[in-house]
Design an enzyme around this catalytic site. Structure first.
Site, PDB file in Angstrom:
ATOM      1  N   GLN A 220       0.809  -1.282  -0.014  1.00  0.00           N
ATOM      2  CA  GLN A 220      -0.154   0.031  -0.104  1.00  0.00           C
ATOM      3  C   GLN A 220       0.718   1.411  -0.135  1.00  0.00           C
ATOM      4  O   GLN A 220       0.479   2.347  -0.473  1.00  0.00           O
ATOM      5  CB  GLN A 220      -0.954   0.068   1.219  1.00  0.00           C
ATOM      6  CG  GLN A 220      -1.935  -1.001   1.155  1.00  0.00           C
ATOM      7  CD  GLN A 220      -2.979  -1.089   2.314  1.00  0.00           C
ATOM      8  OE1 GLN A 220      -3.222  -2.046   3.051  1.00  0.00           O
ATOM      9  NE2 GLN A 220      -3.677   0.031   2.464  1.00  0.00           N
TER      10      GLN A 220
ATOM     11  N   ARG B 298      -9.385  -0.821   7.224  1.00  0.00           N
ATOM     12  CA  ARG B 298     -10.201   0.422   6.509  1.00  0.00           C
ATOM     13  C   ARG B 298     -10.757   1.272   7.374  1.00  0.00           C
ATOM     14  O   ARG B 298     -11.774   1.696   7.484  1.00  0.00           O
ATOM     15  CB  ARG B 298     -11.680  -0.315   6.051  1.00  0.00           C
ATOM     16  CG  ARG B 298     -12.303   0.488   4.861  1.00  0.00           C
ATOM     17  CD  ARG B 298     -13.464  -0.400   4.225  1.00  0.00           C
ATOM     18  NE  ARG B 298     -13.862   0.585   3.169  1.00  0.00           N
ATOM     19  CZ  ARG B 298     -14.320  -0.232   1.937  1.00  0.00           C
ATOM     20  NH1 ARG B 298     -14.277  -1.457   1.615  1.00  0.00           N
ATOM     21  NH2 ARG B 298     -14.609   0.563   0.871  1.00  0.00           N
ATOM     22  N   CYS B 299      -9.856   2.009   7.900  1.00  0.00           N
ATOM     23  CA  CYS B 299      -9.895   3.331   8.896  1.00  0.00           C
ATOM     24  C   CYS B 299      -8.952   3.806   9.213  1.00  0.00           C
ATOM     25  O   CYS B 299      -7.731   3.388   8.830  1.00  0.00           O
ATOM     26  CB  CYS B 299     -10.682   2.738  10.307  1.00  0.00           C
ATOM     27  SG  CYS B 299      -9.517   2.053  11.361  1.00  0.00           S
TER      28      CYS B 299
ATOM     29  N   GLU C 284     -13.151   5.012   4.156  1.00  0.00           N
ATOM     30  CA  GLU C 284     -13.210   4.489   5.290  1.00  0.00           C
ATOM     31  C   GLU C 284     -14.620   4.798   6.212  1.00  0.00           C
ATOM     32  O   GLU C 284     -14.692   4.023   7.187  1.00  0.00           O
ATOM     33  CB  GLU C 284     -11.960   4.709   6.168  1.00  0.00           C
ATOM     34  CG  GLU C 284     -10.704   3.762   5.184  1.00  0.00           C
ATOM     35  CD  GLU C 284      -9.295   4.210   5.537  1.00  0.00           C
ATOM     36  OE1 GLU C 284      -9.289   5.467   6.204  1.00  0.00           O
ATOM     37  OE2 GLU C 284      -8.709   3.795   5.546  1.00  0.00           O
TER      38      GLU C 284
END
Lengths: 287, 806
Positions: free
Chosen positions: B237, B384-385, B760
């Site tokens: 990522q 996902r935050c 997110e």
């Protein structure tokens, strides 16, 4: 998730398959749809040196009616079952249950023979076969024999199959016309084994239960027939007392393992509820 | 002009710029199976590596015997910690300031920990080799419960830290303690609690779970001995950060390292950090001189590479009798497993958990976080935050419901009463953040009106009465969630990773024919950057999005950036894209002025070119300016039309949203049905509404999974029991509810295009909405808080404990 090496055999006849399995002994495993065996091999929980693939044998696949009996070849897939008008018409509970097995991709490969012969307590078809009074045809080096589904399951993954034997077909007596049926399966998601499931086949007369068989999936190391539970509803109009009695009787023979689906107490409790709901739905379908 | 001349609307539409539901250009290859993922990389002579892993959660490693493994045909090498010590790589630094074993060095600290790396000519041989490595273990008592980690007699997990009374984030209180992080005013907060009419206190756990992207973590490392260059294809990522980290720990010059992140099949935070597989594959390639591939399987991904959450949050709110909050006190016990491998900005051991005051105007607050070691897999990452923001949102949103219940107030009403008001922005929170913009009341009221919230409450009251009369076995819950996120890490004044400031970047190069290529320091893992980045450029400089090629992930060509996670791409790289485009536009204006023979100030921008003010027919399109930039620039000007921008954001951005979940639960089986889920998101300026909707759908589906069953669970002996998608809840389309999406738009005042980030939000806001729905359903039976996950059997257990089931 990478299997060890193995030799692959693809016999063209039942006799050749039996000979291979007998000659190769415990190092050999028959391969049907592969949905139980292949994952076990990928985890190296099973490392057979030889796979005997049954897909090359003509005649192991197909569904036909012989009088009041349906004959289902062992290599018939769950998808074939679902596509069969004969099954939908004569033994609709098999159609209903097959729809609850895994997902369409698995059903294209997974076979009825593999499902019933593997002895996995999570599989759905064994309890159904017991409920329907089906028999299995086993062929081995000593010839062929018929074993009742009710006598086939001895423990988790332990069955009446002798070394070298393969299950070649299933005979299912068609339930009487007008029977009611239901398969109630509680599962966490598509593709899951049952937290608990109940199969019911019954007939009604004058608003009362005339005959009834109840099968249970994944609440014991083998599939079960809940005879006392069935007895508790025969002659009743399935009033709440009778349903309660049936659920309680079914729960007494359950001994599920605690797992991620829930603790023992929960799995037995919902097992009882599946019995209640299956009885009600089956009765509503009976004519 | 004649009838064939496109109108202004037609010209704007042809650009497919910001606000357009442009179809995802990357889907042309993805939907045809033509993506290029790491496992598609196949090099001549490539070898394959795989791990021997520990069956024990805690054990001493007495002996590793590889002699039989080396006899397996195809097995070339077995790498152990002793091998790695020769190149000083038996341990590696984590992003959180801890160190982590690459391969077991004397001990194993979690089940499935990497013990040895077998290198072979194919994956089958590698796995055959693994089964022949004999490891002798001496089991040690496992520490599983984080609440027992700091008991005086708790087993010592990290012997390497013996005698170290301080870690990267200050003093350590115990041999299994990692850090204590405190924020806020303790005395003021204590005083608020003393004065309070009403207080609540609850231990709210957010269980351990896992990002579980469909593509697992993997890499191919190829070392060229002649050139002394290392090329790494990996599921990264943040490819540039990986390059720098590899350079620092492997002592290779950074220009000799080429990191390529090809197509990535989902990340969700799982692919931010560095894992032993990367180090082992790189060392194996250096040792053998051949490319080495490492591909994780599903079990390894779920049980060894970074988990998320595992926060246990003791939460207290002080309030007045009429429902005005006056203080917040939170203590978090953070279970990091065997190594603190959090992927947070380096100075933030608990991420941005101090956003825990949420959307409410708390006059004072105090937060303390204790990080501890246990015999579990290391982490935890931001699934996902933004860093620990979903934990914070869950904490405050659950606690506000508990307060509402105690006060006998409606949860929506309590929130409306305590929201930060529009005129208070920019708002300074009690725990140190400056919220950029928001209009919470409007969003909340829109949610309540659209869903007819009042009617749902009425229906619920009727159903409860019917339940009590024995007429139904179903209970109904309404889960309200109003979240404020903090994303876009981040300003260099408070955000860095291992000392690298968290800016991001964009380079745009336009070609003579009016097309171009743009490269960024971010890396899409499914977010659709190739689509949306081109839309920003299209609007900014009037070149159709279809004419802009977007490229990310190759550190040789892309400008340095910190990557994609924490919803930072749009707030940071999105700003860099706009700024680079504006540099190009400024030069284009000079060229246009020269060509149109006017002063620059006499030109105005008009959709896709410059026009002479007051003379509409004197117009030069960007397409023509591109040609001129290479062939007829003004005297003294360099030819070419390109720009690069590195953007250091002045502040974070603060997306928010109002969600409502309507759920029915059968108390006899615990089976729930999500009847309705409404999600209103305000992410500021919206670049591509279709992609936003897709992001919201995906994030809500993950939130649904987490709240309703997705869990990494260990038994008391330290065995991880959720190692496959059979038991780790991964919903299919069948289980996934229907989503209703909606929006308001409150642009960020400090962002060049006003965008805030959205990827997110649905996970952050969704989890409390689901959990509040379950809790709300049971509350009339006397419960205040039921821990997640809310799977069937736990719902039944709650019903049973509350006396609703015999």
């Amino acid at each position: 998730m990478i299997p060890g090496s193995f030799n692959y055999h693809r016999p063209a006849s039942v006799a050749d398959a039996i000979k291979l399995l007998s000659d190769l002994g415990e190092d050999a495993r028959p391969l049907a749809g592969g949905h139980s065996l292949v994952p076990m091999m990928k985890l190296r929980l099973a490392s057979p040196a030889h796979l005997v693939d049954l897909h090359g044998i003509a005649g192991l696949k197909g569904i036909r009616r012989d009088g009041d009996t349906l004959l289902i070849g062992a290599m018939t897939t769950q998808h074939d079952l679902l596509a069969s008008d004969e099954i939908a018409k004569s033994v609709p509970i098999l159609h209903e249950a097959a729809l609850l097995i895994a997902d369409p991709q698995v059903r294209y490969r997974g076979t009825i023979g593999g499902n019933v012969a593997n002895g996995d307590p999570g599989n759905d078809m064994p309890a159904l076969m017991m409920t329907l009074g089906a028999t299995y045809r086993l062929e081995g080096p000593g010839g062929a024999r018929e074993v009742a589904a009710a006598d086939f399951y001895q423990g988790a993954y332990f069955t009446a199959l002798e070394p070298g034997e393969i299950l070649t077909s299933i005979s299912v007596p068609a339930p009487p016309a007008g029977h009611g049926y239901a398969y109630e399966k509680l599962k966490r998601k598509v593709g899951d084994y049952a937290t608990a499931a109940a199969a019911v086949v019954l007939t009604m007369a004058d608003g009362k239960v005339a005959s009834c068989t109840i099968g249970l999936t994944n609440v014991h190391e083998t599939p079960l027939v809940a005879a006392d539970a069935a007895k508790a509803v025969i002659g009743t109009n399935l009033d709440s007392a009778a349903l309660k009695k049936a659920a309680a009787a079914a729960e007494t023979i359950m001994s599920p393992a605690a797992d991620a689906r829930g603790p023992v107490e929960y799995r037995k409790h919902v097992g009882g509820i599946m019995v209640t709901r299956a009885l009600q739905r089956a009765a509503s379908r009976a004519r | 002009m004649n009838d064939m001349t496109p109108t202004r609307d037609q010209r704007a539409a042809a650009l497919e710029g910001m606000g357009c539901k442009r179809k995802r250009v990357e889907d042309i290859r993805f939907t045809q199976g033509k993506g290029n993922y790491v496992d598609d990389v196949k090099l001549p002579g490539m070898l394959h590596g795989d791990f021997v892993r520990s069956p024990h959660p805690h054990a001493r490693v007495k002996k590793i015997d590889d002699s039989e493994a080396l006899k397996v045909p195809g097995v070339l090498a077995v790498i152990t910690a002793e091998t790695l010590k020769t190149v000083n790589l038996a341990w590696m630094p984590t992003l959180a300031g801890d160190v982590q074993m690459v391969l077991a060095d004397g001990k194993v600290l979690f089940q499935n920990q990497e013990v040895a790396f077998v290198v072979a000519t194919d994956r089958y041989a590698a796995d055959d080799g693994i089964n022949k490595v004999v490891v002798e273990y001496e089991p040690l008592p496992p520490l599983v419960d984080p609440f027992k980690s700091m008991d005086p007699d708790a087993p010592v997990l990290r012997e390497d830290l013996a005698g170290k009374t301080a870690g990267a984030h200050g003093p350590r209180k115990h041999h299994n303690h990692i850090f204590e992080w405190t924020v806020g005013d303790r005395e003021l907060t204590d005083a608020a609690f003393k004065k309070a009419d009403v207080t609540i206190k609850e231990m709210i756990s957010y269980h351990r779970t896992h990002p579980s992207p469909l593509e697992t973590c993997q890499c191919v490392c190829s070392f060229d001995k002649i050139k002394g260059e290392l090329t790494i294809w990996g599921t990264f990522q943040a490819p540039h950060v990986i390059r720098t980290v590899v350079s620092l720990i492997a002592k290779l010059p950074e220009q000799k390292i080429h990191v390529i992140a090809p197509d990535i099949g989902g990340g969700f935070g799982n692919k931010v950090g560095a894992y032993p597989g990367y180090i082992c594959a790189a060392v194996a390639s250096i040792v053998t001189g051949k490319p080495v591939k490492w591909v994780e399987d599903r079990i390894e991904n779920l049980t060894a590479t970074s988990f998320a959450r595992d926060y246990h949050m003791t939460t207290e709110i002080a309030a007045t009798r009429d429902g005005k909050v006056t203080g917040l006190r939170v203590h978090v016990l953070a279970d990091h497993g065997a190594f603190d491998a959090c992927a947070d900005p380096s100075k933030w051991p608990a991420g941005f958990f101090n956003i825990v005051t949420g959307s409410y105007d708390f006059p004072t607050a105090h937060l303390a976080v204790d990080g501890v070691y246990t015999n579990k897999a290391p982490g935890g990452v931001a699934y996902r935050c933004s860093f620990r923001v979903t934990e914070a949102a869950y904490c405050i949103e659950r606690a506000m419901d508990i307060l509402a219940q105690k006060l006998g107030m409606d949860p929506a009403e309590l929130r409306l009463k305590n929201f930060i008001k529009p005129e208070q922005f920019p708002y300074h929170s009690a725990l140190g953040w400056e919220y950029d913009s928001g209009d919470y009341h409007t969003a909340m009221r829109k949610m309540m009106e659209t869903t007819n919230y009042a009617a749902l409450r009425k229906e619920q009251a009727e159903k409860r009465a019917a339940f009590k009369r024995g007429e139904t076995r179903e209970i109904m819950g309404l889960g309200v969630s109003f979240f404020t996120e903090i994303v876009g890490a981040g300003p260099s004044k408070n955000c860095d990773i291992l000392g690298i400031a968290m800016f991001d970047s964009c380079e745009i190069r336009l070609h003579p024919t009016g097309t171009g290529i743009a490269r960024m320091g971010t890396k899409s893992q499914g977010q659709g950057h190739e689509t949306t980045w081109a839309q920003i450029i299209a609007t900014e400089i009037g070149i159709p999005a279809d004419n802009i090629q977007v490229e990310e992930g190759n550190t040789d060509t892309a400008p340095y950036g910190l990557g994609t996670y924490g919803s930072r791409s749009t707030p940071v790289a999105g700003a860099a894209i706009a700024m680079a485009a504006r540099k190009i536009k400024a030069k284009a204006q000079m060229i246009a002025a020269y060509k149109l023979e006017v002063h620059e100030d006499d030109l105005e921008w008009d959709i896709d070119g410059f026009r002479v003010k007051g003379l509409p027919e004197r117009f030069l399109s960007m397409k023509d300016i591109c040609w001129a930039a290479y062939n007829s620039v003004p005297p003294g000007m360099e030819p070419g039309l390109e720009a690069v921008s590195y953007y250091d954001p002045p502040n974070m951005t603060y997306p928010f949203g109002a969600y409502l979940c309507v759920m029915d639960i059968d108390v006899d089986t615990g089976v729930y049905k999500v009847r309705r889920f409404y999600a209103l998101d305000d992410c500021g300026t919206r670049i591509n509404p279709m992609i936003i909707e897709g992001q919201v759908h995906g994030g809500l589906t993950e939130a649904f999974a987490i709240a309703m069953g997705q869990e990494i669970r260990y038994d008391e002996a330290g065995n991880v029991v959720t190692g496959s998608f059979m038991d780790f809840f991964m919903p299919t389309a069948v289980e996934t509810p229907h989503w209703e999406t909606d929006f308001t738009v409150t642009p960020s005042p400090h962002h060049p295009i006003g965008a805030k980030g959205v990827g997110e939000s649905p996970n952050v806001g969704g989890v409390p909405a689901f959990s509040n729905a379950v809790n709300d359903a049971f509350s009339f039976l006397g419960s205040t808080h039921i821990q997640m996950p809310h799977d069937y059997w736990r719902n039944w257990k709650a019903a049973k404990e509350l006396g609703a089931v015999a």
